[in-house]
Write a protein that holds these residues in place. Structure first.
Motif, PDB file in Angstrom:
ATOM      1  N   GLY A  51       0.841  -1.257  -0.005  1.00 31.83           N
ATOM      2  CA  GLY A  51       0.064   0.114   0.112  1.00 31.83           C
ATOM      3  C   GLY A  51       0.928   1.173   0.033  1.00 31.83           C
ATOM      4  O   GLY A  51       0.684   2.334  -0.674  1.00 31.83           O
ATOM      5  N   GLU A  52       2.245   1.276   0.818  1.00 28.68           N
ATOM      6  CA  GLU A  52       2.936   2.261   0.822  1.00 28.68           C
ATOM      7  C   GLU A  52       3.647   2.808  -0.461  1.00 28.68           C
ATOM      8  O   GLU A  52       3.953   3.832  -0.792  1.00 28.68           O
ATOM      9  N   VAL A  53       4.031   1.565  -1.070  1.00 23.75           N
ATOM     10  CA  VAL A  53       4.772   1.649  -2.343  1.00 23.75           C
ATOM     11  C   VAL A  53       3.834   2.198  -3.387  1.00 23.75           C
ATOM     12  O   VAL A  53       4.349   3.055  -4.232  1.00 23.75           O
ATOM     13  N   CYS A  54       2.606   1.520  -3.520  1.00 22.18           N
ATOM     14  CA  CYS A  54       1.803   2.313  -4.392  1.00 22.18           C
ATOM     15  C   CYS A  54       1.223   3.812  -4.246  1.00 22.18           C
ATOM     16  O   CYS A  54       1.663   4.560  -5.298  1.00 22.18           O
ATOM     17  N   ASN A  55       1.562   4.180  -2.768  1.00 24.73           N
ATOM     18  CA  ASN A  55       1.442   5.670  -2.759  1.00 24.73           C
ATOM     19  C   ASN A  55       2.398   6.320  -3.312  1.00 24.73           C
ATOM     20  O   ASN A  55       2.266   7.465  -3.732  1.00 24.73           O
ATOM     21  N   SER A  56       3.701   5.766  -3.180  1.00 26.26           N
ATOM     22  CA  SER A  56       4.841   6.453  -3.494  1.00 26.26           C
ATOM     23  C   SER A  56       4.926   6.457  -5.051  1.00 26.26           C
ATOM     24  O   SER A  56       5.302   7.695  -5.541  1.00 26.26           O
ATOM     25  N   LEU A  57       4.568   5.262  -5.691  1.00 27.36           N
ATOM     26  CA  LEU A  57       4.497   5.211  -7.075  1.00 27.36           C
ATOM     27  C   LEU A  57       3.209   6.470  -7.871  1.00 27.36           C
ATOM     28  O   LEU A  57       3.588   7.001  -8.668  1.00 27.36           O
ATOM     29  N   GLN A  58       2.200   6.530  -7.001  1.00 26.55           N
ATOM     30  CA  GLN A  58       1.240   7.478  -7.383  1.00 26.55           C
ATOM     31  C   GLN A  58       1.667   8.690  -7.344  1.00 26.55           C
ATOM     32  O   GLN A  58       1.337   9.870  -8.126  1.00 26.55           O
ATOM     33  N   ALA A  59       2.740   8.975  -6.137  1.00 20.94           N
ATOM     34  CA  ALA A  59       3.070  10.429  -5.997  1.00 20.94           C
ATOM     35  C   ALA A  59       4.053  10.769  -6.673  1.00 20.94           C
ATOM     36  O   ALA A  59       4.499  11.828  -6.886  1.00 20.94           O
ATOM     37  N   SER A  60       4.871   9.767  -7.436  1.00 26.60           N
ATOM     38  CA  SER A  60       6.105  10.179  -8.106  1.00 26.60           C
ATOM     39  C   SER A  60       6.030  10.834  -9.482  1.00 26.60           C
ATOM     40  O   SER A  60       4.893  10.665 -10.232  1.00 26.60           O
ATOM     41  N   THR A  61       6.777  11.713  -9.687  1.00 25.96           N
ATOM     42  CA  THR A  61       6.632  12.589 -10.807  1.00 25.96           C
ATOM     43  C   THR A  61       7.774  12.437 -11.778  1.00 25.96           C
ATOM     44  O   THR A  61       7.716  12.903 -12.930  1.00 25.96           O
ATOM     45  N   GLY A  62       8.815  11.303 -11.610  1.00 28.23           N
ATOM     46  CA  GLY A  62       9.885  11.238 -12.430  1.00 28.23           C
ATOM     47  C   GLY A  62       9.007   9.979 -13.648  1.00 28.23           C
ATOM     48  O   GLY A  62       8.106   9.550 -13.409  1.00 28.23           O
ATOM     49  N   THR A  63       9.899   9.823 -14.411  1.00 28.64           N
ATOM     50  CA  THR A  63       9.750   8.734 -15.433  1.00 28.64           C
ATOM     51  C   THR A  63       9.777   7.438 -14.829  1.00 28.64           C
ATOM     52  O   THR A  63      11.038   7.173 -14.265  1.00 28.64           O
ATOM     53  N   PRO A  64       8.988   6.482 -14.896  1.00 33.34           N
ATOM     54  CA  PRO A  64       8.989   5.266 -14.111  1.00 33.34           C
ATOM     55  C   PRO A  64       9.805   4.419 -14.957  1.00 33.34           C
ATOM     56  O   PRO A  64       9.737   4.544 -16.316  1.00 33.34           O
ATOM     57  N   SER A  65      10.434   3.477 -14.311  1.00 35.62           N
ATOM     58  CA  SER A  65      11.106   2.439 -14.901  1.00 35.62           C
ATOM     59  C   SER A  65      10.199   1.528 -15.426  1.00 35.62           C
ATOM     60  O   SER A  65       9.126   1.345 -15.023  1.00 35.62           O
ATOM     61  N   ALA A  66      10.709   0.356 -15.953  1.00 34.59           N
ATOM     62  CA  ALA A  66       9.538  -0.644 -16.615  1.00 34.59           C
ATOM     63  C   ALA A  66       8.966  -1.594 -15.346  1.00 34.59           C
ATOM     64  O   ALA A  66       7.734  -1.806 -15.288  1.00 34.59           O
ATOM     65  N   ALA A  67       9.950  -1.844 -14.221  1.00 34.54           N
ATOM     66  CA  ALA A  67       9.504  -2.398 -13.028  1.00 34.54           C
ATOM     67  C   ALA A  67       8.434  -1.419 -12.282  1.00 34.54           C
ATOM     68  O   ALA A  67       7.700  -1.916 -12.029  1.00 34.54           O
ATOM     69  N   GLN A  68       8.665  -0.202 -12.329  1.00 36.50           N
ATOM     70  CA  GLN A  68       7.745   0.677 -11.629  1.00 36.50           C
ATOM     71  C   GLN A  68       6.374   0.586 -12.418  1.00 36.50           C
ATOM     72  O   GLN A  68       5.372   0.786 -11.651  1.00 36.50           O
ATOM     73  N   ALA A  69       6.599   0.840 -13.767  1.00 42.06           N
ATOM     74  CA  ALA A  69       5.253   0.820 -14.576  1.00 42.06           C
ATOM     75  C   ALA A  69       4.534  -0.369 -14.285  1.00 42.06           C
ATOM     76  O   ALA A  69       3.350  -0.488 -14.253  1.00 42.06           O
ATOM     77  N   GLU A  70       5.232  -1.500 -14.299  1.00 44.60           N
ATOM     78  CA  GLU A  70       4.558  -2.801 -14.093  1.00 44.60           C
ATOM     79  C   GLU A  70       3.823  -3.039 -12.732  1.00 44.60           C
ATOM     80  O   GLU A  70       2.602  -3.204 -12.609  1.00 44.60           O
ATOM     81  N   LEU A  71       4.450  -2.596 -11.668  1.00 43.60           N
ATOM     82  CA  LEU A  71       3.708  -2.766 -10.351  1.00 43.60           C
ATOM     83  C   LEU A  71       2.774  -1.485 -10.345  1.00 43.60           C
ATOM     84  O   LEU A  71       1.647  -1.700  -9.692  1.00 43.60           O
ATOM     85  N   SER A  72       2.950  -0.565 -10.823  1.00 46.59           N
ATOM     86  CA  SER A  72       2.004   0.565 -10.754  1.00 46.59           C
ATOM     87  C   SER A  72       0.665   0.241 -11.483  1.00 46.59           C
ATOM     88  O   SER A  72      -0.444   0.703 -11.028  1.00 46.59           O
TER      89      SER A  72
END
Length: 455
Positions: A51-72
């Motif tokens: 839940g916390e990681v998803c919130n961080s991904l939601q708030a992130s303004t940078g370009t996501p990596s492929a791994a971050q995009a998958e999890l997000s």
């Protein structure tokens, strides 16, 4: 290369389309569906962190990596309040660091301490050979350690060389049941020991050996299904040992082992949640090390051709598993980084062994049965801590999760049945079967074959 860019762009597009909007309310995994019933489980730990990681991904303004995009892209799915309870349970089970507890169990039971019984058997053979030599020189004197009674021993059978070499092969199988707090596994392997020792006197021996251990197992769930991943361990070590007989009835043993391990853990994720399927494998290859020290004493008595050996020893062991980060040939959105572990063991072993000496044309045959009662002093579960490698936060601001693995059983038994043959030219061979009894959630069986030759 082009395919890789296309896949990355697709993942980013999926993340943008499916992730919650930047100003959405904080996300949380609906733990009431499953993990609330097991608040200290690996699934509860990973649910809170996710839940916390998803919130961080939601708030992130940078370009996501492929791994971050998958999890997000799956954050909205994981946090949906309408998820099927069974599907959510399976998803969190696969995403958790539960499999790392298998390394904990293997690190506790298999390196170092697993070879101690073979060296205890080795020292018993050395004491018997020494007593047989003494009996050949003075056949009218009673020899308590060998329990020979009136059996006649030819000096050629036992030899008088001070140096000897030996080899021991062990094949084992084992199973651990899955519990609320650790992974189950089924597997087996083999170990080889090569060594040499020196007879300082008829009452004292010392030696060293090189030992190699290779184990392979399947990670299994509560139903016994073997589609949860695999774990392999290779262990190479050096052992030093010595025995000293104070008299024909009392002796002291010491064994020290140091080894290095290589683990290979493959975690399989295969679940469907909210109509979306995940099929991904992760791989980690942490190193490790182990050391063990066993100090013990024994008392023997004999009547006719029988011998009773009562023993006690204290074993201290420490196994370390290095921290690791998983890799994946796919997106890597579910990869974990797990902190290193130090697993400490302190156990008391009290046992009794009954044997009988039989004179044959081939030499002296010694059938033997041994029962040991073992008490573990350190029974607390192991704390396992990890993070998602796709977490955009890092360091002190990262969202780690942790849980404590299953507590170890404090009291259990081992039973060994074997036979030794002392034949011409100072050659000794033995075959032994042993098993673990009355240990919660764990069983193990070993077959050992060994030989010693004087030179």
């Amino acid at each position: 290369m082009l395919n890789r860019y296309i896949r990355t762009i697709s993942c980013i597009v999926a993340a943008v389309c499916m992730a919650p909007p930047l100003n959405a309310a904080p996300l949380a995994i609906p733990v009431d569906l499953y993990v609330a019933a097991n608040p200290n489980s690996p699934e509860a730990a990973v649910a809170a962190a996710l839940g916390e990681v998803c919130n961080s991904l939601q708030a992130s303004t940078g370009t996501p990596s492929a791994a971050q995009a998958e999890l997000s892209s799956f954050c909205g799915v994981f946090t949906a309040p309408t998820n099927d309870a069974t599907e959510l349970k399976g998803a969190l089970h696969d995403m958790s660091a539960r499999s790392a507890s298998a390394e904990t169990s293997v690190g506790n039971y298999l390196p170092g301490g697993a070879s101690m019984p073979n060296f205890s058997k080795r020292l018993a053979i050395l004491r018997r050979a020494a007593q047989l030599t003494a009996s050949a020189r003075a056949p009218d004197e009673p020899i308590m350690l060998a329990a020979l009674g009136s059996i006649a021993i030819d000096e050629e059978v036992v030899g008088e060389s001070r140096f000897s070499g030996f080899a021991n092969l062990t094949v084992n199988t084992y199973e651990q049941d899955e519990t609320d707090y650790e992974a189950g596994f089924q597997g087996g392997g083999n170990g080889l020991v090569l060594g040499s020792d020196y007879k300082i006197s008829n009452r004292m021996f010392a030696g060293a050996a090189l030992n190699y251990n290779n184990q392979n197992m399947d990670i299994v769930d509560a139903s016994g299904a073997k589609d949860n991943g695999t774990l392999a361990m290779k262990d190479i070590g050096l052992t030093f040992y010595s025995t000293f007989s104070f008299s024909d009835t009392l002796y002291f043993d010491g064994i020290f082992n140091y080894g290095k391990q290589n683990y290979e853990l493959q975690r399989k994720l295969g679940f469907t949640l909210g109509g979306k399927a995940v099929n991904e494998d992760t791989l980690s290859k942490p190193g490790g090390s182990s050391l063990g020290l066993s100090l013990g004493s024994g008392w023997q008595t004999a009547w006719a051709a029988n011998s009773l050996d009562v023993t006690g020893n204290l074993y201290y062991g420490k196994s370390s598993i290095d921290k690791f980060s998983e890799t994946s040939s796919q997106s890597g959105g579910y990869n974990l980084a797990v902190e290193g572990q130090d697993i400490k063991t302190l156990r008391l072993n009290l046992g009794a062994s009954l044997s009988r000496s039989l004179s044959t044309r081939a030499g002296v045959v010694l059938p033997q049965a041994t029962l040991n009662m073992i008490h573990e002093f350190n029974t607390d579960g192991q704390k396992i801590t990890g993070t998602f490698t796709a977490d955009p936060s890092s360091g002190d601001t990262g969202h780690s999760f942790s849980y404590v693995s299953q507590a170890r059983d404090s009291d259990y038994f081992t039973l060994a049945l074997g036979v030794s043959l002392l034949s011409a030219g100072g050659v000794t061979s033995y075959l032994q079967y042993d098993t673990v009894l009355a240990m919660d959630n764990y069983t193990q069986r070993n077959i050992s074959l060994g030989a010693r030759m004087e030179f």
